[in-house]
Design a protein around this motif. Structure first.
Motif, PDB file in Angstrom:
ATOM      1  N   GLY A 109     -17.251 -12.399   1.310  1.00 17.82           N
ATOM      2  CA  GLY A 109     -17.678 -12.405  -0.075  1.00 17.82           C
ATOM      3  C   GLY A 109     -17.857 -11.021  -0.682  1.00 17.82           C
ATOM      4  O   GLY A 109     -18.093 -10.893  -1.879  1.00 17.82           O
ATOM      5  N   TYR A 110     -17.752  -9.987   0.149  1.00 24.46           N
ATOM      6  CA  TYR A 110     -17.974  -8.629  -0.354  1.00 24.46           C
ATOM      7  C   TYR A 110     -16.720  -7.762  -0.294  1.00 24.46           C
ATOM      8  O   TYR A 110     -16.776  -6.584  -0.603  1.00 24.46           O
ATOM      9  N   LYS A 111     -15.607  -8.325   0.096  1.00 24.20           N
ATOM     10  CA  LYS A 111     -14.352  -7.569   0.141  1.00 24.20           C
ATOM     11  C   LYS A 111     -13.774  -7.476  -1.268  1.00 24.20           C
ATOM     12  O   LYS A 111     -13.940  -8.374  -2.076  1.00 24.20           O
ATOM     13  N   GLY A 112     -13.090  -6.357  -1.534  1.00 17.41           N
ATOM     14  CA  GLY A 112     -12.420  -6.188  -2.813  1.00 17.41           C
ATOM     15  C   GLY A 112     -13.262  -5.556  -3.905  1.00 17.41           C
ATOM     16  O   GLY A 112     -12.826  -5.470  -5.050  1.00 17.41           O
ATOM     17  N   TYR A 113     -14.438  -5.085  -3.565  1.00 15.69           N
ATOM     18  CA  TYR A 113     -15.318  -4.462  -4.562  1.00 15.69           C
ATOM     19  C   TYR A 113     -15.419  -2.947  -4.408  1.00 15.69           C
ATOM     20  O   TYR A 113     -16.233  -2.307  -5.061  1.00 15.69           O
ATOM     21  N   GLY A 114     -14.622  -2.365  -3.502  1.00 18.72           N
ATOM     22  CA  GLY A 114     -14.653  -0.914  -3.313  1.00 18.72           C
ATOM     23  C   GLY A 114     -15.706  -0.433  -2.343  1.00 18.72           C
ATOM     24  O   GLY A 114     -15.860   0.774  -2.145  1.00 18.72           O
ATOM     25  N   ILE A 115     -16.419  -1.350  -1.715  1.00 16.79           N
ATOM     26  CA  ILE A 115     -17.479  -0.957  -0.786  1.00 16.79           C
ATOM     27  C   ILE A 115     -16.884  -0.330   0.474  1.00 16.79           C
ATOM     28  O   ILE A 115     -17.380   0.671   0.978  1.00 16.79           O
ATOM     29  N   GLY A 116     -15.791  -0.902   0.978  1.00 16.11           N
ATOM     30  CA  GLY A 116     -15.121  -0.336   2.149  1.00 16.11           C
ATOM     31  C   GLY A 116     -14.651   1.084   1.895  1.00 16.11           C
ATOM     32  O   GLY A 116     -14.754   1.950   2.769  1.00 16.11           O
ATOM     33  N   THR A 117     -14.151   1.329   0.707  1.00 14.90           N
ATOM     34  CA  THR A 117     -13.716   2.676   0.340  1.00 14.90           C
ATOM     35  C   THR A 117     -14.898   3.638   0.351  1.00 14.90           C
ATOM     36  O   THR A 117     -14.778   4.777   0.826  1.00 14.90           O
TER      37      THR A 117
END
Length: 156
Positions: free
Chosen positions: A80-88
């Motif tokens: 649910g938290y993928k794709g929001y730039g958090i990994g970057t």
């Protein structure tokens, strides 16, 4: 949700259980190597976490393989938290740490090649990393049929 809501910081001993739960969710799928709570506690200073409203939603770590090479490992996000730039944001923090240590090369073994490419990494032949092979790959259950892709970012 925006990326600004996620606070990325270095992990503390209080984060071990959340880290273990997150990493284990990937390990049971065969996507990430498992890490014991004891190993996480022992290496907690190499981990970063992404936190939203007190909830750990992502993590990653930086592991030194040699004087000129570090590996980003255990990089993952809660569902649910993928794709929001958090990994970057997590990768940026780890790359900045490598730069601060004067280590010129950052590598990862991954299935998320597009993500790493967007973050300035390029696909390379994993055999150029004997440090990785002799540190981890020799004891990995996938060592004879590894399907992960090696990526590398050379720092200026």
């Amino acid at each position: 949700m925006t990326v600004k809501e996620a606070v990325c910081r270095w992990a503390t001993a209080d984060d071990v259980e959340d880290l273990h739960r997150l990493i284990e969710s990937y390990a049971v799928q065969g996507i990430m190597l498992p890490r014991s709570r004891e190993a996480l506690a022992r290496h907690i200073d190499s981990f970063v976490v992404a936190e939203i409203d007190g909830d750990i939603v992502g993590c990653g770590s930086l592991f030194q393989l040699g004087p000129e090479l570090v590996e980003i490992r255990s990089l993952g996000m809660k569902e649910g938290y993928k794709g929001y730039g958090i990994g970057t944001k997590l990768v940026d923090l780890l790359v900045e740490e490598a730069r601060a240590r004067g280590i010129p090369r950052v590598m990862a073994l991954t299935y998320a090649v597009d993500f790493f490419r967007k973050n300035g990494f390029e696909v390379v032949d994993k055999e150029i990393f004997p440090e990785k092979v002799w540190t981890d790959c020799v004891s990995c259950p996938k060592r004879h049929a590894c399907d992960e892709i090696a990526v590398l970012k050379v720092l200026n």
